[in-house]
Design a protein around this motif. Structure first.
Motif, PDB file in Angstrom:
ATOM      1  N   PHE A   1     -29.255 -48.833  -7.876  1.00 24.98           N
ATOM      2  CA  PHE A   1     -28.966 -47.434  -8.445  1.00 24.98           C
ATOM      3  C   PHE A   1     -29.484 -46.835  -8.997  1.00 24.98           C
ATOM      4  N   ASP A   2     -30.146 -45.571  -9.814  1.00 19.27           N
ATOM      5  CA  ASP A   2     -30.413 -45.090 -11.173  1.00 19.27           C
ATOM      6  C   ASP A   2     -29.372 -44.845 -12.492  1.00 19.27           C
ATOM      7  N   LEU A   3     -29.935 -45.090 -13.400  1.00 12.92           N
ATOM      8  CA  LEU A   3     -29.124 -44.270 -14.331  1.00 12.92           C
ATOM      9  C   LEU A   3     -29.654 -42.926 -15.674  1.00 12.92           C
ATOM     10  N   PRO A   4     -29.501 -42.365 -15.236  1.00 17.51           N
ATOM     11  CA  PRO A   4     -30.506 -41.048 -16.042  1.00 17.51           C
ATOM     12  C   PRO A   4     -30.147 -40.969 -17.591  1.00 17.51           C
ATOM     13  N   LEU A   5     -30.824 -40.632 -18.339  1.00 17.80           N
ATOM     14  CA  LEU A   5     -29.711 -40.447 -19.351  1.00 17.80           C
ATOM     15  C   LEU A   5     -30.001 -38.526 -19.744  1.00 17.80           C
ATOM     16  N   VAL A   6     -29.269 -38.122 -19.025  1.00 13.67           N
ATOM     17  CA  VAL A   6     -29.488 -36.016 -18.835  1.00 13.67           C
ATOM     18  C   VAL A   6     -29.457 -35.382 -20.801  1.00 13.67           C
ATOM     19  N   ALA A   7     -30.070 -35.085 -21.107  1.00 11.33           N
ATOM     20  CA  ALA A   7     -29.860 -34.237 -22.390  1.00 11.33           C
ATOM     21  C   ALA A   7     -29.137 -33.115 -21.935  1.00 11.33           C
ATOM     22  N   VAL A   8     -27.602 -32.677 -22.512  1.00 11.47           N
ATOM     23  CA  VAL A   8     -27.165 -31.478 -22.708  1.00 11.47           C
ATOM     24  C   VAL A   8     -26.982 -30.447 -23.472  1.00 11.47           C
ATOM     25  N   ASP A   9     -27.850 -30.944 -24.542  1.00 14.52           N
ATOM     26  CA  ASP A   9     -28.591 -29.864 -25.790  1.00 14.52           C
ATOM     27  C   ASP A   9     -29.469 -30.682 -26.766  1.00 14.52           C
ATOM     28  N   GLU A  10     -29.567 -30.268 -27.653  1.00 11.90           N
ATOM     29  CA  GLU A  10     -30.801 -30.877 -28.806  1.00 11.90           C
ATOM     30  C   GLU A  10     -30.349 -32.515 -29.259  1.00 11.90           C
TER      31      GLU A  10
ATOM     32  N   SER B   1     -10.012 -29.686 -21.782  1.00  9.97           N
ATOM     33  CA  SER B   1     -10.442 -28.005 -20.806  1.00  9.97           C
ATOM     34  C   SER B   1     -11.061 -27.310 -21.986  1.00  9.97           C
ATOM     35  N   ALA B   2     -11.500 -27.351 -22.868  1.00  7.53           N
ATOM     36  CA  ALA B   2     -12.009 -26.490 -24.006  1.00  7.53           C
ATOM     37  C   ALA B   2     -13.224 -27.275 -24.009  1.00  7.53           C
ATOM     38  N   ALA B   3     -13.226 -28.917 -23.846  1.00  6.11           N
ATOM     39  CA  ALA B   3     -14.606 -29.522 -24.229  1.00  6.11           C
ATOM     40  C   ALA B   3     -15.483 -29.129 -22.623  1.00  6.11           C
ATOM     41  N   LEU B   4     -14.791 -29.572 -21.364  1.00  3.58           N
ATOM     42  CA  LEU B   4     -15.162 -29.491 -19.943  1.00  3.58           C
ATOM     43  C   LEU B   4     -16.361 -27.796 -19.737  1.00  3.58           C
ATOM     44  N   LYS B   5     -15.121 -26.771 -20.038  1.00  5.57           N
ATOM     45  CA  LYS B   5     -15.652 -25.595 -20.280  1.00  5.57           C
ATOM     46  C   LYS B   5     -16.904 -24.896 -21.345  1.00  5.57           C
ATOM     47  N   GLN B   6     -16.677 -25.583 -22.329  1.00  2.00           N
ATOM     48  CA  GLN B   6     -18.070 -25.565 -23.171  1.00  2.00           C
ATOM     49  C   GLN B   6     -19.422 -26.080 -23.097  1.00  2.00           C
ATOM     50  N   MET B   7     -19.287 -26.760 -21.721  1.00  2.00           N
ATOM     51  CA  MET B   7     -20.162 -27.953 -21.163  1.00  2.00           C
ATOM     52  C   MET B   7     -20.368 -27.218 -20.106  1.00  2.00           C
TER      53      MET B   7
ATOM     54  N   VAL C   1     -28.320 -37.661 -33.533  1.00  2.00           N
ATOM     55  CA  VAL C   1     -28.791 -37.601 -31.299  1.00  2.00           C
ATOM     56  C   VAL C   1     -27.226 -38.375 -31.339  1.00  2.00           C
ATOM     57  N   GLY C   2     -26.796 -38.240 -30.316  1.00  2.00           N
ATOM     58  CA  GLY C   2     -25.592 -38.501 -29.640  1.00  2.00           C
ATOM     59  C   GLY C   2     -25.867 -38.565 -28.051  1.00  2.00           C
ATOM     60  N   ILE C   3     -25.519 -40.069 -27.873  1.00  2.00           N
ATOM     61  CA  ILE C   3     -25.212 -40.359 -26.344  1.00  2.00           C
ATOM     62  C   ILE C   3     -24.066 -40.781 -25.856  1.00  2.00           C
ATOM     63  N   PHE C   4     -23.216 -39.895 -25.092  1.00  2.00           N
ATOM     64  CA  PHE C   4     -21.857 -40.149 -24.284  1.00  2.00           C
ATOM     65  C   PHE C   4     -21.774 -40.700 -22.488  1.00  2.00           C
ATOM     66  N   LEU C   5     -20.786 -41.875 -22.650  1.00  2.00           N
ATOM     67  CA  LEU C   5     -20.836 -41.970 -21.130  1.00  2.00           C
ATOM     68  C   LEU C   5     -20.682 -41.143 -20.264  1.00  2.00           C
ATOM     69  N   GLY C   6     -21.557 -41.222 -19.333  1.00  2.00           N
ATOM     70  CA  GLY C   6     -20.928 -40.013 -17.979  1.00  2.00           C
ATOM     71  C   GLY C   6     -20.228 -41.373 -17.055  1.00  2.00           C
ATOM     72  N   THR C   7     -18.956 -41.541 -17.088  1.00  2.00           N
ATOM     73  CA  THR C   7     -17.932 -42.844 -16.526  1.00  2.00           C
ATOM     74  C   THR C   7     -17.975 -42.322 -15.145  1.00  2.00           C
ATOM     75  N   ALA C   8     -18.006 -40.987 -15.071  1.00  2.00           N
ATOM     76  CA  ALA C   8     -17.739 -40.697 -13.600  1.00  2.00           C
ATOM     77  C   ALA C   8     -18.602 -39.546 -12.889  1.00  2.00           C
ATOM     78  N   HIS C   9     -18.958 -39.701 -11.470  1.00  2.00           N
ATOM     79  CA  HIS C   9     -19.157 -38.182 -10.986  1.00  2.00           C
ATOM     80  C   HIS C   9     -18.194 -36.588 -10.799  1.00  2.00           C
ATOM     81  N   PRO C  10     -18.904 -35.478 -11.419  1.00  2.00           N
ATOM     82  CA  PRO C  10     -17.273 -34.548 -11.657  1.00  2.00           C
ATOM     83  C   PRO C  10     -16.593 -34.384  -9.988  1.00  2.00           C
ATOM     84  N   ALA C  11     -17.417 -34.736  -9.305  1.00  2.00           N
ATOM     85  CA  ALA C  11     -16.748 -34.540  -7.982  1.00  2.00           C
ATOM     86  C   ALA C  11     -15.510 -35.434  -7.719  1.00  2.00           C
ATOM     87  N   LYS C  12     -15.330 -36.485  -7.672  1.00  2.64           N
ATOM     88  CA  LYS C  12     -14.306 -37.987  -8.255  1.00  2.64           C
ATOM     89  C   LYS C  12     -13.304 -36.949  -8.830  1.00  2.64           C
TER      90      LYS C  12
END
Ligand SMILES: *Cc1c(COP(=O)(O)O)cnc(C)c1O
Length: 427
Positions: free
Chosen positions: A80-89, A335-341, A368-379
């Motif tokens: 399965f895929d593992l894309p690196l998705v830019a969220v800001d610069e 909570s603030a981090a979720l909203k900021q994103m 530059v930084g990478i963070f790991l997305g460990t779960a789908h938001p719908a989970k």
């Protein structure tokens, strides 16, 4: 590959043995005697994820299993895929949640399942495990349909969400699930009793599939190479990587990747209020507090089981532990981090949001930084909907299981009933 027990260095095992044993004597963790170093990193980074992973894992395992076997395990596990998705610069999310159970645990669980099945002798094995949610789903799915392994998953009846329950109780075939009329601790206790009972242990060839299994960690090394490969197509500088951490398996794998030669500027261990590690990195005192329940509940761990491996890697490489950055976020900050994103157009979930915000706190101007997305938001739909005022649609993987019937047996929390049930199923 040779490994030794961190508690009893004279206990040495092969990879095959370490996979089958899980833990060593006195519950010591297995650790590699030697960490292979790759010198052709640029060439490796140019390969596809699967082709590169064969080489990364081959460096550890080809001498024991043969490269052809390694190739086969990788092809079966990583599909399965593992894309690196830019969220800001400056920040991008390595989305590790596009596997069958929508969590990064699919990488480790699928590779472990292929290893366990490949190493099983003529007799069938039984994986017996207790779950409070996510791990059960990843393990059950990973072993589903494998011919030499039966899986029995115990979980507390009525204590997990219906959707979570349906993710691993509706599979059938070699996946057997048991709803225990009690809590998670009772489930774990039953598993422990089963491993102590010679009839069950030997008669059913019991094996555990817990998260400290070395095969899981090796598999997880591969996605760090993918993170850097994709990042280097956009930025010349080496990325800082922030890892949402609970038991610290994920961070351990990242450090192994760096030890193998992967260019990573530094790692950030991002936690919720269960901050034993960030405090330890600050003051050198290991002082676990009672575990606190948070929104990022997969990181509600106050005594992280993989920590001795983190220390062992740093010691072996001569890296000061203080090169690791520890950052904790409380619930309001999460909570603030979720909203900021969300404000910048990216829907995340509490675990990844903590790591994303840790980057904001720690990155310097030219980094530059990478963070790991460990779960789908719908989970984590409940939390995400509540915090962001949304009604997230279910992805197809979850929609499908929502329609299916639960196949679990129900048991009282007594070992006698479990034993009888196991022999009826598998004896
Ligand atoms: C398991 C898990 C973590 C923590 O990973 P560790 O390897 O235990 O540090 C983080 N986020 C999610 C969603 C998880 O399921």
């Amino acid at each position: 590959m040779e490994l030794y027990n961190l508690k009893h260095p004279s206990q040495k095992v092969s990879f095959t043995e370490a996979v089958q044993l899980g833990l060593g004597k006195d519950r010591g963790l297995f650790f590699p005697t030697r960490i292979p170093v790759l010198d052709n990193i640029d060439e490796l980074l140019a390969l596809s994820f699967v082709e590169r992973s064969k080489k990364v894992l081959g460096a550890w395992l080809a001498s024991e299993l043969g490269q052809a076997k390694v190739d086969e395990l990788v092809e079966k596990a990583f599909n399965f895929d593992l894309p690196l998705v830019a969220v800001d610069e400056k920040r991008a999310c390595l989305e590790l949640f596009h596997g069958p159970t929508l969590a990064f645990k699919d990488f480790g669980a699928r590779f472990m399942a292929q290893c366990v099945n490949a190493f099983a002798q003529d007799s069938r094995l039984t994986i017996l495990t207790a779950t409070s949610g996510d791990t059960g789903a990843a393990v059950a799915d990973a072993f589903y349909g494998l011919d030499k392994v039966n899986v029995v998953v115990l979980y507390p009846k009525g204590k997990i969400s219906l959707l979570q329950e349906k993710m691993f109780t509706t599979l059938g075939k070699n996946i057997h699930t048991v709803a225990v009329e009690s809590d998670f601790d009772a489930c774990q206790h039953l598993v422990k009793q089963a491993f102590e009972d010679a009839d069950v242990r030997d008669g059913l060839h019991l094996n555990s599939a817990n998260s400290i299994n070395i095969s899981r960690l090796l598999a997880q090394i591969c996605y760090y190479f993918e993170a850097v490969a994709q990042s280097k197509q956009r930025h010349s500088s080496d990325p800082v990587i922030a890892v949402p951490s609970g038991n610290f398996g994920n961070l351990t794998a990242g450090l192994f990747a760096k030890a193998m030669g992967l260019p990573v500027k530094r790692f950030i261990a991002a936690t919720n209020a269960n901050d034993t590690v960030p405090r330890y990195l600050e003051n050198g005192l290991w002082q676990p507090n009672p575990t606190q329940a948070t929104m990022s509940n997969a990181m509600d761990v106050s005594e992280p089981s993989n920590w001795p491996r983190v220390e062992a890697i740093c010691e072996k490489l001569g890296w000061p532990l203080t090169d690791l950055v520890g950052i904790r976020l409380n619930e309001a900050q999460t909570s603030a981090a979720l909203k900021q994103m969300h404000d910048i157009g990216y829907i995340s979930e509490p675990h990844a949001a903590i790591a994303a915000h840790a980057l904001t706190m720690n990155l310097k101007d030219d980094e530059v930084g990478i963070f790991l997305g460990t779960a789908h938001p719908a989970k984590f739909k409940d939390v995400v909907d509540r915090e962001l005022g949304l009604n997230l649609p279910l992805p197809p993987e979850l929609k499908v299981v929502e329609q299916k019937a639960i196949l679990s047996a129900e048991l009282v929390p007594e070992f006698g009933s479990l034993k009888a049930h196991l022999f009826k199923l598998l004896g």
